[in-house]
Design a protein around this motif. Structure first.
Motif, PDB file in Angstrom:
ATOM      1  N   ASN A   1      -4.868  -5.667  -9.282  1.00  0.00           N
ATOM      2  CA  ASN A   1      -5.350  -4.390  -9.811  1.00  0.00           C
ATOM      3  C   ASN A   1      -4.197  -3.494 -10.246  1.00  0.00           C
ATOM      4  O   ASN A   1      -4.248  -2.876 -11.315  1.00  0.00           O
ATOM      5  CB  ASN A   1      -6.213  -3.665  -8.772  1.00  0.00           C
TER       6      ASN A   1
ATOM      7  N   ASN B 232      -2.415 -16.092   1.104  1.00  0.00           N
ATOM      8  CA  ASN B 232      -2.488 -16.406   2.525  1.00  0.00           C
ATOM      9  C   ASN B 232      -1.682 -17.673   2.779  1.00  0.00           C
ATOM     10  O   ASN B 232      -1.415 -18.448   1.865  1.00  0.00           O
ATOM     11  CB  ASN B 232      -3.946 -16.616   2.942  1.00  0.00           C
TER      12      ASN B 232
ATOM     13  N   GLU C 294      -6.408 -16.857  -1.810  1.00  0.00           N
ATOM     14  CA  GLU C 294      -6.167 -15.478  -2.214  1.00  0.00           C
ATOM     15  C   GLU C 294      -7.081 -14.553  -1.430  1.00  0.00           C
ATOM     16  O   GLU C 294      -8.282 -14.790  -1.351  1.00  0.00           O
ATOM     17  CB  GLU C 294      -6.430 -15.314  -3.716  1.00  0.00           C
ATOM     18  N   GLY C 295      -6.511 -13.515  -0.867  1.00  0.00           N
ATOM     19  CA  GLY C 295      -7.281 -12.548  -0.101  1.00  0.00           C
ATOM     20  C   GLY C 295      -7.291 -11.190  -0.770  1.00  0.00           C
ATOM     21  O   GLY C 295      -6.963 -11.051  -1.952  1.00  0.00           O
ATOM     22  N   GLU C 296      -7.640 -10.184   0.007  1.00  0.00           N
ATOM     23  CA  GLU C 296      -7.730  -8.825  -0.548  1.00  0.00           C
ATOM     24  C   GLU C 296      -6.377  -8.280  -0.977  1.00  0.00           C
ATOM     25  O   GLU C 296      -6.301  -7.456  -1.877  1.00  0.00           O
ATOM     26  CB  GLU C 296      -8.424  -7.886   0.436  1.00  0.00           C
ATOM     27  N   ARG C 297      -5.291  -8.740  -0.365  1.00  0.00           N
ATOM     28  CA  ARG C 297      -3.956  -8.294  -0.789  1.00  0.00           C
ATOM     29  C   ARG C 297      -3.676  -8.746  -2.221  1.00  0.00           C
ATOM     30  O   ARG C 297      -3.101  -8.011  -3.008  1.00  0.00           O
ATOM     31  CB  ARG C 297      -2.863  -8.833   0.146  1.00  0.00           C
ATOM     32  N   CYS C 298      -4.081  -9.969  -2.546  1.00  0.00           N
ATOM     33  CA  CYS C 298      -3.902 -10.468  -3.919  1.00  0.00           C
ATOM     34  C   CYS C 298      -4.696  -9.610  -4.900  1.00  0.00           C
ATOM     35  O   CYS C 298      -4.213  -9.302  -5.990  1.00  0.00           O
ATOM     36  CB  CYS C 298      -4.346 -11.928  -4.030  1.00  0.00           C
ATOM     37  N   GLU C 299      -5.885  -9.232  -4.504  1.00  0.00           N
ATOM     38  CA  GLU C 299      -6.728  -8.398  -5.368  1.00  0.00           C
ATOM     39  C   GLU C 299      -6.074  -7.048  -5.617  1.00  0.00           C
ATOM     40  O   GLU C 299      -6.064  -6.540  -6.745  1.00  0.00           O
ATOM     41  CB  GLU C 299      -8.109  -8.219  -4.724  1.00  0.00           C
ATOM     42  N   MET C 300      -5.486  -6.444  -4.580  1.00  0.00           N
ATOM     43  CA  MET C 300      -4.805  -5.162  -4.725  1.00  0.00           C
ATOM     44  C   MET C 300      -3.628  -5.292  -5.688  1.00  0.00           C
ATOM     45  O   MET C 300      -3.424  -4.451  -6.559  1.00  0.00           O
ATOM     46  CB  MET C 300      -4.327  -4.683  -3.342  1.00  0.00           C
TER      47      MET C 300
ATOM     48  N   ASP D 192       0.815  -1.217   0.000  1.00  0.00           N
ATOM     49  CA  ASP D 192       0.000   0.000   0.000  1.00  0.00           C
ATOM     50  C   ASP D 192       0.847   1.265   0.000  1.00  0.00           C
ATOM     51  O   ASP D 192       0.510   2.245  -0.655  1.00  0.00           O
ATOM     52  CB  ASP D 192      -0.914   0.033   1.230  1.00  0.00           C
TER      53      ASP D 192
END
Length: 137
Positions: free
Chosen positions: A76, A62, A67-73, A10
């Motif tokens: 993107n 994880n 796959e969690g939200e970090r993978c999505e970020m 981030d």
């Protein structure tokens, strides 16, 4: 073929590049994230300077492999990189424990906590890239 690895977070992006033979990874820098436009501009400078042909992007699964939200970020931002630099191949690489390994390495080298904080993402990018390079040989 010359590779660039990214440890995308981030607040920062750790960056490492392979040598010309694709055998070893060297830390380049830690990009302090400002905006997507500025982040992509800084990446573009590195890509041009090192004549990069492929990106190895750390994929933060994880510990159980999901796959969690970090993978999505990460996906993107990788999509934005792909639009800005469409000629580059993108390879996602499981980065589980890369930051832990980098931290242990820096502690073993007796690097102070303050200095570790400044270079940890760059070192994680080195571990990601070296893992990928080792898998090729």
């Amino acid at each position: 073929m010359r590779y660039l690895s990214l440890d995308i977070g981030d607040k920062t992006i750790g960056v490492a590049a392979s040598d010309l033979l694709g055998l070893t990874a060297q830390g380049i820098k830690t990009i302090r994230r400002v905006s997507n436009k500025e982040d992509l501009r800084q990446l573009g400078e590195i890509i041009a300077q090192y004549e990069i042909t492929a990106l190895i992007i750390g994929y933060p699964k994880n510990m159980n492999g999901t796959e969690g939200e970090r993978c999505e970020m990460v996906k993107n931002f990788a999509e934005k990189i792909g639009k800005a630099y469409p000629a580059l191949e993108q390879i996602f690489w499981d980065e589980r424990l890369s930051t832990v390994a980098a931290e242990k390495s820096l502690i073993a080298a007796d690097v102070s906590r303050a200095k570790r904080k400044k270079v940890i993402d760059k070192m994680a990018a080195v571990y990601i890239l070296q893992g990928y390079l080792d898998s090729l040989n």
